[in-house]
Design a protein around this motif. Structure first.
Motif, PDB file in Angstrom:
ATOM      1  N   ILE A  26       6.660  22.229 -12.704  1.00 24.10           N
ATOM      2  CA  ILE A  26       5.814  23.256 -13.141  1.00 24.10           C
ATOM      3  C   ILE A  26       5.034  23.184 -14.178  1.00 24.10           C
ATOM      4  CG2 ILE A  26       6.243  25.747 -13.907  1.00 24.10           C
ATOM      5  CD1 ILE A  26       8.710  25.975 -12.292  1.00 24.10           C
ATOM      6  N   ARG A  27       3.701  23.326 -13.885  1.00 17.82           N
ATOM      7  CA  ARG A  27       2.813  22.986 -15.054  1.00 17.82           C
ATOM      8  C   ARG A  27       1.925  24.634 -15.488  1.00 17.82           C
ATOM      9  NH1 ARG A  27       1.042  17.387 -15.479  1.00 17.82           N
ATOM     10  NH2 ARG A  27      -0.117  18.042 -17.306  1.00 17.82           N
ATOM     11  N   HIS A  28       1.860  24.476 -16.827  1.00 10.98           N
ATOM     12  CA  HIS A  28       1.299  25.690 -17.310  1.00 10.98           C
ATOM     13  C   HIS A  28       0.197  25.213 -18.168  1.00 10.98           C
ATOM     14  CE1 HIS A  28       0.778  29.849 -18.703  1.00 10.98           C
ATOM     15  NE2 HIS A  28       0.526  29.408 -19.830  1.00 10.98           N
ATOM     16  N   PHE A  29      -1.080  25.804 -18.097  1.00 14.95           N
ATOM     17  CA  PHE A  29      -2.238  25.469 -19.015  1.00 14.95           C
ATOM     18  C   PHE A  29      -2.278  26.631 -19.998  1.00 14.95           C
ATOM     19  CE2 PHE A  29      -2.557  23.044 -15.145  1.00 14.95           C
ATOM     20  CZ  PHE A  29      -3.309  21.649 -15.406  1.00 14.95           C
ATOM     21  N   TYR A  30      -2.882  26.094 -20.960  1.00  9.39           N
ATOM     22  CA  TYR A  30      -3.515  26.983 -22.096  1.00  9.39           C
ATOM     23  C   TYR A  30      -4.785  26.585 -22.188  1.00  9.39           C
ATOM     24  CZ  TYR A  30       1.705  26.871 -22.665  1.00  9.39           C
ATOM     25  OH  TYR A  30       3.058  27.067 -22.469  1.00  9.39           O
ATOM     26  N   PRO A  31      -5.713  27.565 -21.576  1.00 13.62           N
ATOM     27  CA  PRO A  31      -7.289  27.161 -21.514  1.00 13.62           C
ATOM     28  C   PRO A  31      -7.895  27.220 -22.973  1.00 13.62           C
ATOM     29  CG  PRO A  31      -6.621  28.854 -20.463  1.00 13.62           C
ATOM     30  CD  PRO A  31      -5.457  28.450 -20.575  1.00 13.62           C
ATOM     31  N   ASP A  32      -7.398  28.048 -23.716  1.00 12.73           N
ATOM     32  CA  ASP A  32      -7.964  28.379 -25.101  1.00 12.73           C
ATOM     33  C   ASP A  32      -7.741  27.147 -26.018  1.00 12.73           C
ATOM     34  OD1 ASP A  32      -8.579  30.830 -24.151  1.00 12.73           O
ATOM     35  OD2 ASP A  32      -7.257  31.917 -25.208  1.00 12.73           O
ATOM     36  N   LEU A  81       1.027  -1.393   0.049  1.00 12.28           N
ATOM     37  CA  LEU A  81      -0.090  -0.002   0.009  1.00 12.28           C
ATOM     38  C   LEU A  81       0.910   1.245   0.091  1.00 12.28           C
ATOM     39  CD1 LEU A  81      -2.918   1.041   0.214  1.00 12.28           C
ATOM     40  CD2 LEU A  81      -2.400   1.278   2.787  1.00 12.28           C
ATOM     41  N   ARG A  82       0.444   2.273  -0.917  1.00 14.34           N
ATOM     42  CA  ARG A  82       1.218   3.539  -0.863  1.00 14.34           C
ATOM     43  C   ARG A  82       0.340   4.491  -0.422  1.00 14.34           C
ATOM     44  NH1 ARG A  82       2.388   4.713  -6.075  1.00 14.34           N
ATOM     45  NH2 ARG A  82       1.147   3.186  -6.970  1.00 14.34           N
ATOM     46  N   ILE A  83       0.978   5.536   0.346  1.00 13.71           N
ATOM     47  CA  ILE A  83       0.217   6.960   0.574  1.00 13.71           C
ATOM     48  C   ILE A  83       0.840   7.772  -0.521  1.00 13.71           C
ATOM     49  CG2 ILE A  83      -0.210   8.334   2.293  1.00 13.71           C
ATOM     50  CD1 ILE A  83       0.192   6.307   4.261  1.00 13.71           C
ATOM     51  N   HIS A  84      -0.170   8.465  -1.348  1.00 14.22           N
ATOM     52  CA  HIS A  84       0.123   9.436  -2.105  1.00 14.22           C
ATOM     53  C   HIS A  84      -0.144  10.892  -1.617  1.00 14.22           C
ATOM     54  CE1 HIS A  84       0.012  11.810  -5.693  1.00 14.22           C
ATOM     55  NE2 HIS A  84       1.273  10.999  -6.362  1.00 14.22           N
ATOM     56  N   ALA A  85       0.830  11.930  -1.977  1.00 15.78           N
ATOM     57  CA  ALA A  85       0.223  13.159  -1.674  1.00 15.78           C
ATOM     58  C   ALA A  85       0.892  13.908  -2.764  1.00 15.78           C
ATOM     59  CB  ALA A  85       0.881  13.705  -0.222  1.00 15.78           C
ATOM     60  N   LYS A  86      -0.224  15.301  -2.857  1.00 22.07           N
ATOM     61  CA  LYS A  86       0.017  15.991  -3.939  1.00 22.07           C
ATOM     62  C   LYS A  86      -0.509  17.526  -3.557  1.00 22.07           C
ATOM     63  CE  LYS A  86      -2.362  15.718  -7.830  1.00 22.07           C
ATOM     64  NZ  LYS A  86      -2.819  15.113  -8.965  1.00 22.07           N
ATOM     65  N   GLU A  87       0.383  18.613  -3.762  1.00 21.55           N
ATOM     66  CA  GLU A  87       0.227  19.693  -3.251  1.00 21.55           C
ATOM     67  C   GLU A  87       0.411  20.568  -4.619  1.00 21.55           C
ATOM     68  OE1 GLU A  87      -1.379  22.915  -1.482  1.00 21.55           O
ATOM     69  OE2 GLU A  87      -1.166  20.739  -0.573  1.00 21.55           O
ATOM     70  N   LYS A  88      -0.667  21.597  -5.190  1.00 22.90           N
ATOM     71  CA  LYS A  88      -0.576  22.351  -6.049  1.00 22.90           C
ATOM     72  C   LYS A  88      -0.477  23.748  -5.561  1.00 22.90           C
ATOM     73  CE  LYS A  88      -3.356  19.646  -9.147  1.00 22.90           C
ATOM     74  NZ  LYS A  88      -4.573  19.207  -9.967  1.00 22.90           N
ATOM     75  N   ILE A  89       0.704  24.564  -5.946  1.00 24.93           N
ATOM     76  CA  ILE A  89       0.902  25.855  -5.288  1.00 24.93           C
ATOM     77  C   ILE A  89       0.772  26.665  -6.644  1.00 24.93           C
ATOM     78  CG2 ILE A  89       2.593  27.489  -4.357  1.00 24.93           C
ATOM     79  CD1 ILE A  89       3.698  24.805  -3.000  1.00 24.93           C
ATOM     80  N   PRO A  90      -0.136  27.758  -6.625  1.00 29.14           N
ATOM     81  CA  PRO A  90      -0.527  28.572  -7.804  1.00 29.14           C
ATOM     82  C   PRO A  90       0.728  29.599  -7.887  1.00 29.14           C
ATOM     83  CG  PRO A  90      -2.169  28.568  -6.296  1.00 29.14           C
ATOM     84  CD  PRO A  90      -1.340  27.811  -5.520  1.00 29.14           C
ATOM     85  N   ILE A  91       1.319  29.876  -9.249  1.00 33.00           N
ATOM     86  CA  ILE A  91       2.029  30.659  -9.592  1.00 33.00           C
ATOM     87  C   ILE A  91       1.560  32.047 -10.176  1.00 33.00           C
ATOM     88  CG2 ILE A  91       4.367  31.278 -11.118  1.00 33.00           C
ATOM     89  CD1 ILE A  91       5.207  28.379 -10.406  1.00 33.00           C
ATOM     90  N   ASP A  92       0.726  31.727 -11.194  1.00 35.64           N
ATOM     91  CA  ASP A  92      -0.319  32.618 -11.717  1.00 35.64           C
ATOM     92  C   ASP A  92      -1.447  32.139 -11.946  1.00 35.64           C
ATOM     93  OD1 ASP A  92       0.107  31.793 -14.496  1.00 35.64           O
ATOM     94  OD2 ASP A  92       1.569  32.823 -14.818  1.00 35.64           O
ATOM     95  N   SER A  93      -2.637  32.636 -12.923  1.00 32.65           N
ATOM     96  CA  SER A  93      -3.901  31.894 -12.855  1.00 32.65           C
ATOM     97  C   SER A  93      -3.821  30.700 -13.767  1.00 32.65           C
ATOM     98  CB  SER A  93      -4.595  33.175 -13.904  1.00 32.65           C
ATOM     99  OG  SER A  93      -4.270  33.324 -14.829  1.00 32.65           O
ATOM    100  N   ASN A  94      -2.612  30.590 -14.548  1.00 36.59           N
ATOM    101  CA  ASN A  94      -2.601  29.470 -15.612  1.00 36.59           C
ATOM    102  C   ASN A  94      -1.243  28.454 -15.304  1.00 36.59           C
ATOM    103  OD1 ASN A  94      -5.184  29.820 -17.038  1.00 36.59           O
ATOM    104  ND2 ASN A  94      -4.060  31.237 -18.272  1.00 36.59           N
ATOM    105  N   THR A  95      -0.553  28.955 -14.155  1.00 38.04           N
ATOM    106  CA  THR A  95       0.752  28.102 -14.094  1.00 38.04           C
ATOM    107  C   THR A  95       0.633  27.746 -12.408  1.00 38.04           C
ATOM    108  OG1 THR A  95       1.623  29.490 -15.717  1.00 38.04           O
ATOM    109  CG2 THR A  95       3.112  28.217 -14.194  1.00 38.04           C
ATOM    110  N   PHE A  96       1.143  26.585 -12.105  1.00 39.01           N
ATOM    111  CA  PHE A  96       1.207  25.951 -10.813  1.00 39.01           C
ATOM    112  C   PHE A  96       2.568  25.332 -10.448  1.00 39.01           C
ATOM    113  CE2 PHE A  96      -1.955  23.087 -12.209  1.00 39.01           C
ATOM    114  CZ  PHE A  96      -1.487  22.067 -11.679  1.00 39.01           C
ATOM    115  N   LEU A  97       3.086  25.218  -9.389  1.00 47.53           N
ATOM    116  CA  LEU A  97       4.264  24.371  -8.880  1.00 47.53           C
ATOM    117  C   LEU A  97       3.349  23.075  -8.243  1.00 47.53           C
ATOM    118  CD1 LEU A  97       7.030  23.376  -8.421  1.00 47.53           C
ATOM    119  CD2 LEU A  97       6.886  24.708  -6.549  1.00 47.53           C
ATOM    120  N   GLN A  98       3.593  21.960  -8.738  1.00 43.30           N
ATOM    121  CA  GLN A  98       3.089  20.695  -8.231  1.00 43.30           C
ATOM    122  C   GLN A  98       3.969  19.754  -7.615  1.00 43.30           C
ATOM    123  OE1 GLN A  98       0.190  18.645 -10.827  1.00 43.30           O
ATOM    124  NE2 GLN A  98       1.326  16.683 -10.398  1.00 43.30           N
TER     125      GLN A  98
END
Length: 167
Positions: free
Chosen positions: A50-56, A14-31
């Motif tokens: 570091i993830r960046h989303f392109y909503p359009d 059994l593994r315990i997984h944890a994830k935290e997303k820290i916003p950098i700006d409206s479309n970018t966050f540190l995971q």
């Protein structure tokens, strides 16, 4: 922080997984995320992306680093693009890929897939379901995911499977 319990047929632990997303700006966050292996009593990996989303474009791009239980440091790049099939976006065709490389840039591992994803809200009262059917390009393996509220089951035609419960 998002936390889940995970069990895979190959790991027998059994593994315990944890994830935290820290916003950098409206479309970018540190995971930040990692797994704690209960059999070993130690983390199996730690990762920062570091993830960046392109909503359009219904797309995302990530660049990060991962440290595994063997003491290996790896760099990675990942991307995902969704193509809505229906106007309500509940059915989509997704293309995704990831490339991992060791710190000396000598060992490369690539993964990529194409999948259909169907979200069904209120499948039954207070029950949301997501079905994914896809094909992993590099391993040449079809796979399936069934998600029901907090439970997720993944399986492929090579007999690999895992189960996740989101706390």
């Amino acid at each position: 922080m998002e936390t889940s319990l995970r069990y895979g047929g190959d790991a027998k632990a059994l593994r315990i997984h944890a994830k935290e997303k820290i916003p950098i700006d409206s479309n970018t966050f540190l995971q930040l995320h990692g797994d704690f292996d209960t059999r070993l009593g130690a983390p199996s990996y730690l990762s920062a992306v570091i993830r960046h989303f392109y909503p359009d474009l219904s797309a995302s791009l990530g660049v990060g680093v991962q440290y595994d239980k063997n003491g290996k440091l790896r760099y990675n790049v990942c991307a995902k693009k969704a193509f809505p099939v229906t106007t309500d976006r509940l059915l989509s065709f997704n293309v995704k890929g990831r490339c991992d490389v060791d710190k000396e840039f000598k060992q490369w591992k690539s993964r990529g897939g194409a999948e259909f994803s169907w979200n069904i809200f209120n499948f039954q009262k207070d029950q949301d379901v997501r079905l994914k059917v896809g094909f992993e390009m590099f391993d040449q393996v079809p796979y399936l995911q069934v998600r029901e509220n907090n439970w997720t089951f993944n399986a492929d035609t090579n007999g690999r499977w895992n189960l996740r419960y989101d706390l």
